[in-house]
Write a protein that holds these residues in place. Structure first.
Motif, PDB file in Angstrom:
ATOM      1  N   ARG A  36       5.201   1.772 -12.502  1.00  0.00           N
ATOM      2  CA  ARG A  36       5.216   3.194 -12.190  1.00  0.00           C
ATOM      3  C   ARG A  36       3.998   3.622 -11.355  1.00  0.00           C
ATOM      4  O   ARG A  36       4.136   4.244 -10.301  1.00  0.00           O
ATOM      5  N   THR A  37       2.815   3.262 -11.801  1.00  0.00           N
ATOM      6  CA  THR A  37       1.598   3.687 -11.111  1.00  0.00           C
ATOM      7  C   THR A  37       1.486   3.065  -9.730  1.00  0.00           C
ATOM      8  O   THR A  37       1.167   3.746  -8.747  1.00  0.00           O
ATOM      9  N   SER A  38       1.751   1.777  -9.623  1.00  0.00           N
ATOM     10  CA  SER A  38       1.612   1.102  -8.334  1.00  0.00           C
ATOM     11  C   SER A  38       2.635   1.607  -7.323  1.00  0.00           C
ATOM     12  O   SER A  38       2.347   1.694  -6.121  1.00  0.00           O
ATOM     13  N   ILE A  39       3.820   1.978  -7.796  1.00  0.00           N
ATOM     14  CA  ILE A  39       4.828   2.533  -6.881  1.00  0.00           C
ATOM     15  C   ILE A  39       4.359   3.888  -6.352  1.00  0.00           C
ATOM     16  O   ILE A  39       4.464   4.177  -5.155  1.00  0.00           O
ATOM     17  N   GLN A  40       3.821   4.708  -7.232  1.00  0.00           N
ATOM     18  CA  GLN A  40       3.319   6.016  -6.806  1.00  0.00           C
ATOM     19  C   GLN A  40       2.171   5.866  -5.813  1.00  0.00           C
ATOM     20  O   GLN A  40       2.085   6.604  -4.823  1.00  0.00           O
ATOM     21  N   VAL A  41       1.294   4.902  -6.071  1.00  0.00           N
ATOM     22  CA  VAL A  41       0.193   4.638  -5.152  1.00  0.00           C
ATOM     23  C   VAL A  41       0.730   4.181  -3.794  1.00  0.00           C
ATOM     24  O   VAL A  41       0.232   4.600  -2.739  1.00  0.00           O
ATOM     25  N   ALA A  42       1.751   3.328  -3.815  1.00  0.00           N
ATOM     26  CA  ALA A  42       2.343   2.847  -2.565  1.00  0.00           C
ATOM     27  C   ALA A  42       2.942   3.992  -1.763  1.00  0.00           C
ATOM     28  O   ALA A  42       2.844   4.026  -0.529  1.00  0.00           O
ATOM     29  N   TYR A  43       3.556   4.946  -2.450  1.00  0.00           N
ATOM     30  CA  TYR A  43       4.107   6.123  -1.765  1.00  0.00           C
ATOM     31  C   TYR A  43       2.989   6.907  -1.072  1.00  0.00           C
ATOM     32  O   TYR A  43       3.124   7.323   0.085  1.00  0.00           O
ATOM     33  N   VAL A  44       1.901   7.122  -1.787  1.00  0.00           N
ATOM     34  CA  VAL A  44       0.774   7.870  -1.216  1.00  0.00           C
ATOM     35  C   VAL A  44       0.174   7.113  -0.038  1.00  0.00           C
ATOM     36  O   VAL A  44      -0.114   7.696   1.017  1.00  0.00           O
ATOM     37  N   LEU A  45       0.007   5.808  -0.193  1.00  0.00           N
ATOM     38  CA  LEU A  45      -0.551   5.000   0.890  1.00  0.00           C
ATOM     39  C   LEU A  45       0.362   5.018   2.120  1.00  0.00           C
ATOM     40  O   LEU A  45      -0.116   4.999   3.259  1.00  0.00           O
ATOM     41  N   GLY A  46       1.666   5.065   1.886  1.00  0.00           N
ATOM     42  CA  GLY A  46       2.602   5.126   3.003  1.00  0.00           C
ATOM     43  C   GLY A  46       2.450   6.404   3.795  1.00  0.00           C
ATOM     44  O   GLY A  46       2.459   6.393   5.027  1.00  0.00           O
ATOM     45  N   ILE A  47       2.295   7.526   3.086  1.00  0.00           N
ATOM     46  CA  ILE A  47       2.126   8.818   3.759  1.00  0.00           C
ATOM     47  C   ILE A  47       0.811   8.846   4.537  1.00  0.00           C
ATOM     48  O   ILE A  47       0.755   9.277   5.689  1.00  0.00           O
ATOM     49  N   VAL A  48      -0.253   8.366   3.882  1.00  0.00           N
ATOM     50  CA  VAL A  48      -1.566   8.343   4.531  1.00  0.00           C
ATOM     51  C   VAL A  48      -1.546   7.398   5.730  1.00  0.00           C
ATOM     52  O   VAL A  48      -2.057   7.722   6.816  1.00  0.00           O
ATOM     53  N   GLY A  49      -0.937   6.235   5.557  1.00  0.00           N
ATOM     54  CA  GLY A  49      -0.856   5.267   6.645  1.00  0.00           C
ATOM     55  C   GLY A  49      -0.034   5.779   7.806  1.00  0.00           C
ATOM     56  O   GLY A  49      -0.371   5.559   8.972  1.00  0.00           O
ATOM     57  N   PHE A  50       1.047   6.490   7.502  1.00  0.00           N
ATOM     58  CA  PHE A  50       1.896   7.069   8.547  1.00  0.00           C
ATOM     59  C   PHE A  50       1.098   8.061   9.384  1.00  0.00           C
ATOM     60  O   PHE A  50       1.131   8.026  10.618  1.00  0.00           O
ATOM     61  N   ALA A  51       0.366   8.943   8.715  1.00  0.00           N
ATOM     62  CA  ALA A  51      -0.435   9.941   9.433  1.00  0.00           C
ATOM     63  C   ALA A  51      -1.559   9.281  10.229  1.00  0.00           C
ATOM     64  O   ALA A  51      -1.864   9.687  11.352  1.00  0.00           O
ATOM     65  N   GLY A  52      -2.151   8.226   9.650  1.00  0.00           N
ATOM     66  CA  GLY A  52      -3.277   7.576  10.308  1.00  0.00           C
ATOM     67  C   GLY A  52      -2.893   6.724  11.502  1.00  0.00           C
ATOM     68  O   GLY A  52      -3.705   6.514  12.409  1.00  0.00           O
ATOM     69  N   THR A  53      -1.649   6.230  11.533  1.00  0.00           N
ATOM     70  CA  THR A  53      -1.213   5.367  12.640  1.00  0.00           C
ATOM     71  C   THR A  53      -0.415   6.116  13.697  1.00  0.00           C
ATOM     72  O   THR A  53      -0.104   5.548  14.749  1.00  0.00           O
ATOM     73  N   LEU A  54      -0.085   7.379  13.446  1.00  0.00           N
ATOM     74  CA  LEU A  54       0.793   8.127  14.350  1.00  0.00           C
ATOM     75  C   LEU A  54       0.264   8.163  15.782  1.00  0.00           C
ATOM     76  O   LEU A  54       1.015   7.927  16.731  1.00  0.00           O
ATOM     77  N   VAL A  55      -1.016   8.426  15.945  1.00  0.00           N
ATOM     78  CA  VAL A  55      -1.601   8.508  17.284  1.00  0.00           C
ATOM     79  C   VAL A  55      -2.068   7.152  17.795  1.00  0.00           C
ATOM     80  O   VAL A  55      -1.682   6.736  18.904  1.00  0.00           O
TER      81      VAL A  55
END
Length: 307
Positions: A261-280
């Motif tokens: 449960r915790t690691s999946i939630q962390v992965a979701y957050v990391l995905g959002i952060v990574g998406f925003a950080g790699t967009l440009v």
């Protein structure tokens, strides 16, 4: 002066989008009908084939219209410039095609811990690949549908807005509305297949509003990728990947593998952060490379406008 006025660009964008949607209702074989089985629905193979033919012809027609607009303008561009405006080119970096999957780090990790990814214990080639992709529904959802939609709603629509020197912020924010509204017609199929009852009408309205909002948001992202790279490949691969992944189901994934449960939630957050950080940075042109044709808007065709 730009080749097109904003009013003309709006009319052409409306023509492109309405012709794409309207074409699937012109042929009788492409129309859905209410039956006791799947026959006659939008997922019936004969209906899918008829609609794919209609979408293909309409996409080709819209590309020809764009070419005619460019060729007959006061500042005509060479014919190969039409191909450039349609995004017929490779992106400057392959990372632009990998940027969207970063957002799905959470769902991908959840599938990994559940052993449902290709090659894992709970993955079935027949169930998860052949029965999904090697069908008319799969061909429509994961190849030809995304391809024709990106040609029309990204390449053609954004091209005519660029030809009126529209600001890229406006193109990213406004043009995707055409893409979102183009999915509203699914409400009729949901309503009729549900028996045309009040409950069916409510389901049709809710599902259509959600789909229109989701596709509009995706359209904004796909428009950004297209304008940023001047290539149809990044938004196309993003479209296909999003269709394959579907809407993230965090609740279901947490119930399926509660130990993670915790690691999946962390992965979701990391995905959002990574998406925003790699967009440009992942869509940027490498040092020494040629800048995107579209990202220079509205100055991109300035030399052809007599400026």
């Amino acid at each position: 002066m730009p080749p097109l006025t904003p009013f003309t660009s709006h009319l052409l964008a409306l023509l492109f989008s309405s012709s794409y949607v309207g074409s699937i209702y012109v042929a009788r074989s492409a129309r859905t009908r209410l039956t006791s089985s799947n026959a006659g629905s939008r997922d019936d193979p004969p209906v899918i084939r008829a609609r794919l033919i209609a979408a293909t012809l309409t996409s080709a027609f819209n590309c020809v219209v764009l070419y005619v607009v460019v060729a007959r303008s006061d500042y005509p561009l060479p014919w190969n410039a039409t191909l450039a405006m349609l995004g017929v080119s490779w992106p400057a970096t392959i990372l632009s095609c990998l940027q969207t999957p970063v957002l799905f780090l959470g769902p991908l990790y959840a599938s990994f811990v559940a052993s449902t990814l290709p090659g894992q214990a709970h993955y079935s080639v027949k169930r998860d690949f052949s029965n999904v992709f090697c069908t008319w529904i799969g061909f429509r959802n994961y190849l030809w549908g995304p391809l024709t939609e990106e040609i029309v709603f990204r390449a053609c629509v954004l091209a005519v807005y660029a030809l009126c020197s529209a600001r890229r912020g406006m193109m990213i924010a406004f043009a995707p509305l055409m893409f979102g509204l183009a999915h509203v017609h699914h409400a009729w199929d949901t309503y009729t297949r549900g028996g045309r009852t009040t409950a069916a009408l409510k389901r049709a309205l809710i599902s259509t509003l959600f789909q229109a909002a989701y596709t509009t948001l995706f359209g904004a992202h796909a428009s950004f990728l297209f304008l940023r790279t001047s290539s149809l490949l990044p938004p196309l691969t993003a479209h296909i990947f999003c269709n394959i992944m579907g809407i993230p189901q965090l609740g279901y994934e947490l119930r399926r593998t509660p130990a993670y449960r915790t690691s999946i939630q962390v992965a979701y957050v990391l995905g959002i952060v990574g998406f925003a950080g790699t967009l440009v940075p992942w869509t940027a042109v490498p040092a020494g490379g040629e800048e995107s044709l579209y990202w220079r808007a509205p100055e991109m065709f300035a030399r052809f406008f007599g400026a």
